[in-house]
Every structure is written in C-alpha cells, then in structure tokens.
Design a protein around this motif. Structure first.
Motif, PDB file in Angstrom:
ATOM      1  N   ASP A  61      -0.611  -6.506   1.678  1.00  0.00           N
ATOM      2  CA  ASP A  61       0.563  -6.303   2.530  1.00  0.00           C
ATOM      3  C   ASP A  61       1.617  -5.396   1.898  1.00  0.00           C
ATOM      4  OD1 ASP A  61       1.168  -8.156   0.581  1.00  0.00           O
ATOM      5  OD2 ASP A  61       2.444  -9.369   1.874  1.00  0.00           O
ATOM      6  N   GLU A  62       1.300  -4.790   0.756  1.00  0.00           N
ATOM      7  CA  GLU A  62       2.255  -3.911   0.086  1.00  0.00           C
ATOM      8  C   GLU A  62       1.708  -2.490   0.028  1.00  0.00           C
ATOM      9  OE1 GLU A  62       3.062  -5.400  -3.811  1.00  0.00           O
ATOM     10  OE2 GLU A  62       3.840  -7.289  -3.082  1.00  0.00           O
ATOM     11  N   PRO A  63       2.429  -1.530   0.566  1.00  0.00           N
ATOM     12  CA  PRO A  63       1.951  -0.140   0.476  1.00  0.00           C
ATOM     13  C   PRO A  63       2.131   0.393  -0.947  1.00  0.00           C
ATOM     14  CG  PRO A  63       4.110  -0.211   1.498  1.00  0.00           C
ATOM     15  CD  PRO A  63       3.684  -1.648   1.292  1.00  0.00           C
ATOM     16  N   ILE A  64       1.295   1.365  -1.318  1.00  0.00           N
ATOM     17  CA  ILE A  64       1.456   2.041  -2.600  1.00  0.00           C
ATOM     18  C   ILE A  64       2.654   2.974  -2.487  1.00  0.00           C
ATOM     19  CG2 ILE A  64       0.399   3.678  -4.209  1.00  0.00           C
ATOM     20  CD1 ILE A  64      -2.311   2.563  -3.419  1.00  0.00           C
ATOM     21  N   ASP A  65       3.476   3.013  -3.501  1.00  0.00           N
ATOM     22  CA  ASP A  65       4.635   3.903  -3.547  1.00  0.00           C
ATOM     23  C   ASP A  65       4.149   5.351  -3.428  1.00  0.00           C
ATOM     24  OD1 ASP A  65       6.866   5.429  -4.233  1.00  0.00           O
ATOM     25  OD2 ASP A  65       7.451   4.133  -5.877  1.00  0.00           O
ATOM     26  N   SER A  66       4.667   6.089  -2.470  1.00  0.00           N
ATOM     27  CA  SER A  66       4.206   7.472  -2.250  1.00  0.00           C
ATOM     28  C   SER A  66       4.443   8.366  -3.466  1.00  0.00           C
ATOM     29  CB  SER A  66       4.863   8.073  -1.014  1.00  0.00           C
ATOM     30  OG  SER A  66       6.259   8.120  -1.176  1.00  0.00           O
TER      31      SER A  66
END
Length: 107
Positions: free
Chosen positions: A41-46
C-alpha cells in the motif's frame, strides 16, 4: 550491459553492472534495495526512479551533470515509462541465468 533509450526525443545511453547497488550507495548514501522495497500500500518514492535512471546514464557517460540539472535538461521525463524500459537492463546486470543458479545449487 548497455542500452540506449529515448528521453524527450534524445538518445540516452545507460550502463548497468553488478556494481550498481554499490554505486547507488556511494552516490546517494542509501541502499538501493531498501529504496526499492515497499509495502503493497506504499508507493516507491519517485526520487528513487530519477536517481537510478540518472546513475545509469552517469555510468555510461561521466560527463553527465548532477541529477537535478540533468533531469531539467529534458522538456519531458516520463519517469515510469522510462523505468519500464530500463528494468530489464538492471535485472540482467544483477541477475543470474537458470544454468548458473543450478550450478551454484549443486544440481
């Protein structure tokens, strides 16, 4: 391993090797695998994607300017599309073949 991709209509040469995680740590002071790891549920930091793509370009051409300046030199930088293009490059340089995996396992 090397590959040329297009970013904003420009050819950009990328280079990856087994040393990529070490180079990432030396450049950014963080562990590549920890930066890429995420919970469902956590996106990777762009920023991780931008830094990794920049590092691949820097490995191919040491004259590449600092990451912010380099990214700003493009009119558009579709990071997620680009990352899909370089994913195989990274996997090939850090992966093993099935034959090598079986040999290491004593099969």
């Amino acid at each position: 391993m090397e590959r040329i991709i297009k970013i904003d209509g420009k050819d950009v040469r990328l280079k990856s090797s087994a040393a990529l995680p070490l180079k990432y740590k030396a450049q950014f002071g963080r562990d590549l695998f920890a930066d890429m790891d995420r919970k469902k549920d956590e996106p990777i930091d762009s920023e991780v994607f931008y830094n990794l793509i920049w590092l691949l370009a820097k490995c191919a051409d040491d004259a590449i300017p600092p990451v912010m300046e380099w990214v700003e030199s493009f009119g558009s930088f579709p990071v997620f599309k680009i990352f899909n293009d370089v994913g195989a490059l990274i996997t090939l340089s850090m992966g093993t073949t099935e034959k090598n995996s079986k040999a290491a396992a004593g099969e």
